[in-house]
Design an enzyme around this catalytic site. Structure first.
Site, PDB file in Angstrom:
ATOM      1  N   ASP A  66       0.865  -1.174   0.000  1.00  0.00           N
ATOM      2  CA  ASP A  66       0.000   0.000   0.000  1.00  0.00           C
ATOM      3  C   ASP A  66       0.904   1.227   0.000  1.00  0.00           C
ATOM      4  O   ASP A  66       2.127   1.109  -0.125  1.00  0.00           O
ATOM      5  CB  ASP A  66      -0.956  -0.015   1.202  1.00  0.00           C
ATOM      6  CG  ASP A  66      -0.206  -0.057   2.532  1.00  0.00           C
ATOM      7  OD1 ASP A  66       1.019   0.222   2.544  1.00  0.00           O
ATOM      8  OD2 ASP A  66      -0.834  -0.361   3.565  1.00  0.00           O
ATOM      9  N   ALA A  81      -5.051   2.771  -7.273  1.00  0.00           N
ATOM     10  CA  ALA A  81      -5.545   3.812  -8.182  1.00  0.00           C
ATOM     11  C   ALA A  81      -6.242   4.906  -7.396  1.00  0.00           C
ATOM     12  O   ALA A  81      -6.672   4.704  -6.259  1.00  0.00           O
ATOM     13  CB  ALA A  81      -6.526   3.213  -9.196  1.00  0.00           C
ATOM     14  N   THR A 132      -9.576   6.629  -7.311  1.00  0.00           N
ATOM     15  CA  THR A 132     -10.884   6.231  -7.845  1.00  0.00           C
ATOM     16  C   THR A 132     -12.027   7.151  -7.417  1.00  0.00           C
ATOM     17  O   THR A 132     -13.186   6.852  -7.717  1.00  0.00           O
ATOM     18  CB  THR A 132     -11.221   4.796  -7.415  1.00  0.00           C
ATOM     19  OG1 THR A 132     -11.205   4.707  -5.986  1.00  0.00           O
ATOM     20  CG2 THR A 132     -10.218   3.803  -7.997  1.00  0.00           C
ATOM     21  N   THR A 141     -11.277   0.920 -16.845  1.00  0.00           N
ATOM     22  CA  THR A 141     -12.667   1.196 -16.529  1.00  0.00           C
ATOM     23  C   THR A 141     -13.516   1.407 -17.774  1.00  0.00           C
ATOM     24  O   THR A 141     -12.989   1.763 -18.844  1.00  0.00           O
ATOM     25  CB  THR A 141     -12.740   2.463 -15.645  1.00  0.00           C
ATOM     26  OG1 THR A 141     -14.093   2.884 -15.486  1.00  0.00           O
ATOM     27  CG2 THR A 141     -11.959   3.616 -16.274  1.00  0.00           C
ATOM     28  N   TYR A 182     -11.140  11.329 -14.194  1.00  0.00           N
ATOM     29  CA  TYR A 182     -10.823   9.964 -13.789  1.00  0.00           C
ATOM     30  C   TYR A 182     -10.689   9.053 -15.010  1.00  0.00           C
ATOM     31  O   TYR A 182      -9.695   8.321 -15.151  1.00  0.00           O
ATOM     32  CB  TYR A 182     -11.903   9.436 -12.840  1.00  0.00           C
ATOM     33  CG  TYR A 182     -11.844   7.940 -12.622  1.00  0.00           C
ATOM     34  CD1 TYR A 182     -10.829   7.369 -11.861  1.00  0.00           C
ATOM     35  CD2 TYR A 182     -12.803   7.102 -13.192  1.00  0.00           C
ATOM     36  CE1 TYR A 182     -10.764   5.997 -11.670  1.00  0.00           C
ATOM     37  CE2 TYR A 182     -12.747   5.729 -13.001  1.00  0.00           C
ATOM     38  CZ  TYR A 182     -11.726   5.178 -12.245  1.00  0.00           C
ATOM     39  OH  TYR A 182     -11.672   3.827 -12.072  1.00  0.00           O
ATOM     40  N   LYS A 203      -7.279   7.064 -16.395  1.00  0.00           N
ATOM     41  CA  LYS A 203      -7.216   5.604 -16.494  1.00  0.00           C
ATOM     42  C   LYS A 203      -6.871   5.174 -17.921  1.00  0.00           C
ATOM     43  O   LYS A 203      -6.129   4.206 -18.124  1.00  0.00           O
ATOM     44  CB  LYS A 203      -8.535   4.967 -16.048  1.00  0.00           C
ATOM     45  CG  LYS A 203      -8.831   5.117 -14.561  1.00  0.00           C
ATOM     46  CD  LYS A 203      -7.734   4.539 -13.669  1.00  0.00           C
ATOM     47  CE  LYS A 203      -7.690   3.029 -13.714  1.00  0.00           C
ATOM     48  NZ  LYS A 203      -6.650   2.494 -12.789  1.00  0.00           N
ATOM     49  N   TRP A 252     -18.369  -0.974 -11.823  1.00  0.00           N
ATOM     50  CA  TRP A 252     -19.330  -1.083 -10.726  1.00  0.00           C
ATOM     51  C   TRP A 252     -18.868  -2.107  -9.683  1.00  0.00           C
ATOM     52  O   TRP A 252     -19.608  -3.017  -9.294  1.00  0.00           O
ATOM     53  CB  TRP A 252     -20.702  -1.453 -11.270  1.00  0.00           C
ATOM     54  CG  TRP A 252     -21.328  -0.456 -12.192  1.00  0.00           C
ATOM     55  CD1 TRP A 252     -20.677   0.471 -12.968  1.00  0.00           C
ATOM     56  CD2 TRP A 252     -22.721  -0.291 -12.477  1.00  0.00           C
ATOM     57  NE1 TRP A 252     -21.580   1.191 -13.704  1.00  0.00           N
ATOM     58  CE2 TRP A 252     -22.840   0.750 -13.429  1.00  0.00           C
ATOM     59  CE3 TRP A 252     -23.869  -0.932 -12.041  1.00  0.00           C
ATOM     60  CZ2 TRP A 252     -24.072   1.177 -13.937  1.00  0.00           C
ATOM     61  CZ3 TRP A 252     -25.097  -0.516 -12.532  1.00  0.00           C
ATOM     62  CH2 TRP A 252     -25.195   0.538 -13.467  1.00  0.00           C
TER      63      TRP A 252
END
Length: 280
Positions: free
Chosen positions: A31, A60, A62, A101, A125, A129, A150
């Site tokens: 992390d 990421a 997010t 995504t 965002y 990505k 999702w």
């Protein structure tokens, strides 16, 4: 085999490490405290010290709406951080998996998006990505890019936990009804992630649980399965205040995944049932 996983404290990273360990693979989860992906020297030091055979990059930025006001931070994590990892993977000549995504598309129409369809992100965002995808493709020979949508998992916050909390507090929720996509359980996703990283079927794939719904239908199913008496009010996207634009159409074709011989993920309703049981 040894696999390094970034973002171990997130929903997906948590489940990927657990799935790898279930298979007897040596997993090393990082992390920001143990390996800040924005620090190129630290990334190189940690990766070369562990000596992974592959990297699964789950970390990421997010927070979709917050990204509109924090563009520099979002780009530093999603693009520059990804580049730092990709460059070391290139040096070590090892596979890298990156998660993208449905937000890389413009979200219009009703067709299922294919992997090579034109990209036109609607928000910061989504753009970062997609730029991360390009970085991976530029530097890494053996790459997997998985576009997911999702997402929900045990570790961290998600739509389901929010609905359960707000529904219990207020007995009523208002949810967008004109955005269509596929809810995806990180427990199911982690299984195919491990199947893929152990293969050489490199490339870009769409990976979600099967079936489609709107956020409104998702919420209704959550309360139906839990037996909660909550009124769900449908809203149009225009009626729901959000800083970042959202795609109406998040339908993603998984035909390429099927043709590659990977097991398809179960229906999202079944995934929700198992998730709710796990939540207790």
């Amino acid at each position: 085999m040894k696999i390094l996983v970034t973002g171990v404290n997130g929903q997906l990273g948590h489940d990927v490490v657990l799935e790898g360990e279930r298979r007897g693979i040596e997993m090393f989860g990082t992390d920001v405290a143990s390996m800040d992906i924005c620090n190129s020297e630290q990334v190189r030091e940690v990766m070369t010290s562990f000596g992974p055979d592959a990297v699964i990059h789950c970390a990421a930025y997010t927070a979709v709406d917050a990204a509109e006001d924090n563009q520099e931070l979002c780009r530093r994590i999603n693009v520059d951080g990804t580049r730092n990892i990709a460059l070391v993977c290139k040096e070590m000549d090892i596979p890298m998996m990156y998660f993208s995504t449905d937000y890389v598309f413009d979200g219009q129409g009703e067709n299922f998006w294919k992997e090579d369809d034109e990209k036109a992100p609607l928000n910061v965002y989504g753009q970062t990505k997609y730029d991360g995808e390009l970085v991976v493709q530029e530097f890494v020979k053996k790459y997997f890019i998985l576009r997911i949508s999702w997402v929900f998992g045990i570790n961290g916050n998600n739509f389901i936990k929010t609905m359960l909390r707000v529904g219990a507090e207020r007995g009523e929720v208002s949810v967008v009804s004109d955005q269509i996509g596929s809810p995806t359980y990180t427990y199911d996703l982690a299984k195919i992630v491990m199947d893929m990283i152990l293969s050489d079927a490199y490339g870009v794939y769409h990976v979600t649980n099967d079936g489609l719904c709107s956020w409104y239908e998702f919420a209704c199913e959550i309360f139906r399965q839990t037996g909660m008496d909550v009124k769900v009010n449908p809203l149009s996207t225009g009626e729901y205040p959000a800083k970042a634009a959202r795609p109406y159409n998040s339908r993603m074709s998984k035909e390429k995944l099927r043709k590659a011989g990977f097991c398809m993920l179960p229906d999202w309703q079944d995934a929700l049932r198992r998730y709710l049981c796990e939540l207790g």
